[in-house]
Each structure stands twice: as structure tokens, then as C-alpha cells.
Write an enzyme that holds these catalytic residues in place. Structure first.
Site, mmCIF file in Angstrom:
data_model
loop_
_atom_site.group_PDB
_atom_site.id
_atom_site.type_symbol
_atom_site.label_atom_id
_atom_site.label_comp_id
_atom_site.label_asym_id
_atom_site.label_seq_id
_atom_site.Cartn_x
_atom_site.Cartn_y
_atom_site.Cartn_z
ATOM 1 N N VAL A 106 82.611 -15.733 35.612
ATOM 2 C CA VAL A 106 81.583 -14.727 35.341
ATOM 3 C C VAL A 106 81.600 -14.459 33.842
ATOM 4 O O VAL A 106 82.642 -14.108 33.283
ATOM 5 C CB VAL A 106 81.842 -13.431 36.123
ATOM 6 C CG1 VAL A 106 80.751 -12.402 35.805
ATOM 7 C CG2 VAL A 106 81.908 -13.695 37.615
ATOM 8 N N CYS A 107 80.461 -14.680 33.189
ATOM 9 C CA CYS A 107 80.308 -14.411 31.769
ATOM 10 C C CYS A 107 81.339 -15.217 30.964
ATOM 11 O O CYS A 107 81.427 -16.431 31.105
ATOM 12 C CB CYS A 107 80.422 -12.908 31.520
ATOM 13 S SG CYS A 107 79.910 -12.374 29.872
ATOM 14 N N SER A 108 82.135 -14.562 30.126
ATOM 15 C CA SER A 108 83.042 -15.271 29.229
ATOM 16 C C SER A 108 84.229 -15.894 29.944
ATOM 17 O O SER A 108 85.036 -16.586 29.312
ATOM 18 C CB SER A 108 83.543 -14.332 28.128
ATOM 19 O OG SER A 108 84.216 -13.217 28.674
#
Length: 324
Positions: A106-108
Site C-alpha cells: 500500500v503506497c510507499s
């Protein structure tokens, strides 16, 4: 089937992204017929981890818990783009994929998968603010900056924050079918599927670069976006030959007159959709697209969403009745 899920945490984890994974895979909703997972939060760096919000999380589960997981999910964290990761964490992720498990970021969290070599040769994404750095740090990854998530075999990556929900619901839909995914989405009070990609959320006005010879022409173009323009007309405005104008324009702006004009028109359309009650037909005229169909075509090409969907996203459903 997806029975065993582990969420892998590193220091400075972001609580919202962690909460998304706990919400989707860690809650018992068997009362409405939803599947129950053997869920665990796993620490990669000791029994107590810091969050970027200033509180700590403790868990009894270490890396050995990953060996039995069907899915290992990695939420975002602070400075993930710049930090190094324990080799034992990266080895555990590689072993998981080798034995047939799936991994999701998720994301980074995508940076952890990249450090393990799991993005090499695969399409992937992350938050739009980090896509350029992800591509720079992992040049063998095929980074797609405009999408909400990418499912590439055993590796699933998602864009910023709420896009993690989209990726999780996609995985649930893939595993259990649309009825289960839709029921879960209703319980979470989120759409089961969002149109478009993260292109519609990216703030990317055209860069203001020094323009020694075409600067006045650019300003004129911005004031007359509703008018038809040709290179011959613009060259005359700049007192140059068409060939010289096209060359100077490319040198000073980094793009062609057509692409520059198209992007400015889309930006103006975005602004009007967000801030005005004008109809799509009126906005199409003001931005030089002429018709609502032409505006829609270019909007979809540039932002992967329609003007009406964009307006709903950034102004809410109440705005639609005002312009109907």
C-alpha cells in the site's frame, strides 16, 4: 483460497494504511457471510514499533509468521523511499513468492518489494508523489504512475492511502467473487470499484520555465484557450516562421505547441469542473474543445476519468443536481 494473511510492519508505519489491511482482512464478519482470515500483524524490527503518528504498536509475531502466509501485505511508512531494509525481511518476501504466496503493498510499501527485487520486470505503482523516485531507485521495475493499483501475478501494488482499499477489494473480488467484494464494500461504506486512476488526483500544472522568445505567445495562448489555433497562426503571433517557432517552442517548453495547448485546456476544464456550476457543454466551449464529446474524449485520455465523474469526485454528488 486466501486463508492466511500477514501484515508486515516496519518502524514509522502509517496507521491509516495499516488500518485498511486490518479492516479488510482482520475483522470477523462471518455474521454476513464474509470469509474469515487467519490474520496476524508481524513486526520486522522488534516487538514494539513506532508509527509516524507518535504512538507505538506491539505484536508478538515475528518474521517466522510470514512462512505460513498466503498473502503478505506491507503498509506505507515514513522515509521508505530512502531507507534500507533488513536482509532477513527481503529474504522472507522472496521465499514467500517462490512458494506461491502473494505480496501486496500500500503506497510507499512498494519500496520494500522493490528492495527485495520483486518489482523487477513487473508493472507496479505507488503514490503519485513517489512514482518517479520508485522508477529511479528500481530501474528494472515498470512503474505506472496513473493507476490506482496493479495486479501483476503474485505482486500487487497500490497507490496512495485509499487506493489500498481499491487493491484489497480487487483481491477479495478475485478470490471470492463480486458478491463478497460488494458486501464487504457496503460494510466499509466505500465504493466496490472506483473509475479512473490516480491521474485525476495529481497536481501537475505545466512548469514555468524561462521562455526568451515564446513567452509572450504562451501568455496569449493562455488568454485565448477557447479559440482555434494553428502553428502558422502562433508563429505569426511570435513573428517567426512556422519551422523556427516550432523549434523554439520545443526548446523552451519541452513539448510541442499542440501538447502544451491540450494540457492547458484540460487544466482549465479541471478548474471549472471543481469551482463552477457551468455545464459540461459550456466548459467544452470555454476550453476550446468545442463539444462535450470532444472534452470527454480528451479528459479520459489525459486523466482516465470523465468530466462528470471528475466533478462528482471533487465537488460531491450535490454538484451534479446544480448543473443538470
Amino acid at each position: 483460497m486466501l486463508n492466511n494473511v500477514a501484515t508486515l510492519l516496519l518502524d514509522e508505519v502509517h496507521p491509516f494504511e495499516l488500518g485498511v489491511l486490518c479492516e479488510v482482512f482482520g475483522l470477523d464478519r462471518s455474521d454476513v457471510g464474509l470469509p474469515v482470515h487467519d490474520f496476524a500483524v508481524v513486526s520486522a524490527e522488534g516487538p514494539v514499533l513506532r508509527t509516524h503518528a507518535g504512538f507505538s504498536i506491539s505484536t508478538p509475531h515475528g518474521l517466522d509468521r510470514l512462512e505460513e502466509a498466503d498473502l503478505i501485505a506491507i503498509p506505507a511508512g515514513s522515509d521508505f523511499a530512502r531507507r534500507d531494509y533488513p536482509e532477513e525481511v527481503l529474504d522472507a518476501l522472496r521465499r514467500a513468492v517462490d512458494r506461491g504466496a502473494r505480496v501486496m503493498s500500500v503506497c510507499s510499501g512498494a519500496y520494500v518489494l522493490g528492495a527485495a527485487g520483486l518489482l523487477d520486470g513487473r508493472r507496479c505503482t505507488t503514490h503519485w508523489r513517489h512514482t518517479a523516485e520508485l522508477a529511479r531507485r528500481f530501474p528494472r521495475a515498470v512503474v505506472e504512475p496513473d493507476v490506482l493499483y496493479v495486479d501483476e501475478g503474485p505482486v500487487i501494488t497500490s497507490a496512495g492511502t485509499a487506493a489500498g482499499i481499491d487493491a484489497c477489494l480487487h483481491l477479495v473480488r478475485q478470490e471470492y467473487g463480486p458478491d463478497v467484494a460488494n458486501t464487504l464494500a457496503r460494510r466499509m461504506v466505500v465504493p466496490p470499484h472506483r473509475d479512473g486512476g490516480q491521474a485525476q488526483y495529481i497536481e501537475r500544472p505545466l512548469p514555468r520555465t524561462p521562455c526568451d522568445t515564446v513567452g509572450e505567445t504562451l501568455a496569449w495562448m493562455e488568454r485565448h484557450l477557447d479559440q482555434e489555433m494553428t502553428v502558422d497562426q502562433l508563429a505569426a503571433q511570435a513573428h517567426m516562421s512556422p519551422r523556427t517557432f516550432a523549434r523554439r517552442f520545443q526548446q523552451e517548453t519541452g513539448t510541442t505547441p499542440y501538447r502544451w495547448l491540450l494540457r492547458q485546456r484540460v487544466l482549465l476544464a479541471q478548474h471549472l469542473l471543481e469551482t463552477s456550476d457551468e455545464t459540461v457543454d459550456t466548459i467544452a466551449g470555454r476550453t476550446g474543445f468545442g463539444t462535450a464529446a470532444a472534452l470527454r474524449h480528451q479528459f479520459v485520455r489525459s486523466l482516465s476519468t470523465t468530466p462528470n465523474a471528475y466533478r462528482r469526485t471533487f465537488r460531491g454528488p450535490g454538484a451534479m443536481s446544480a448543473v443538470a
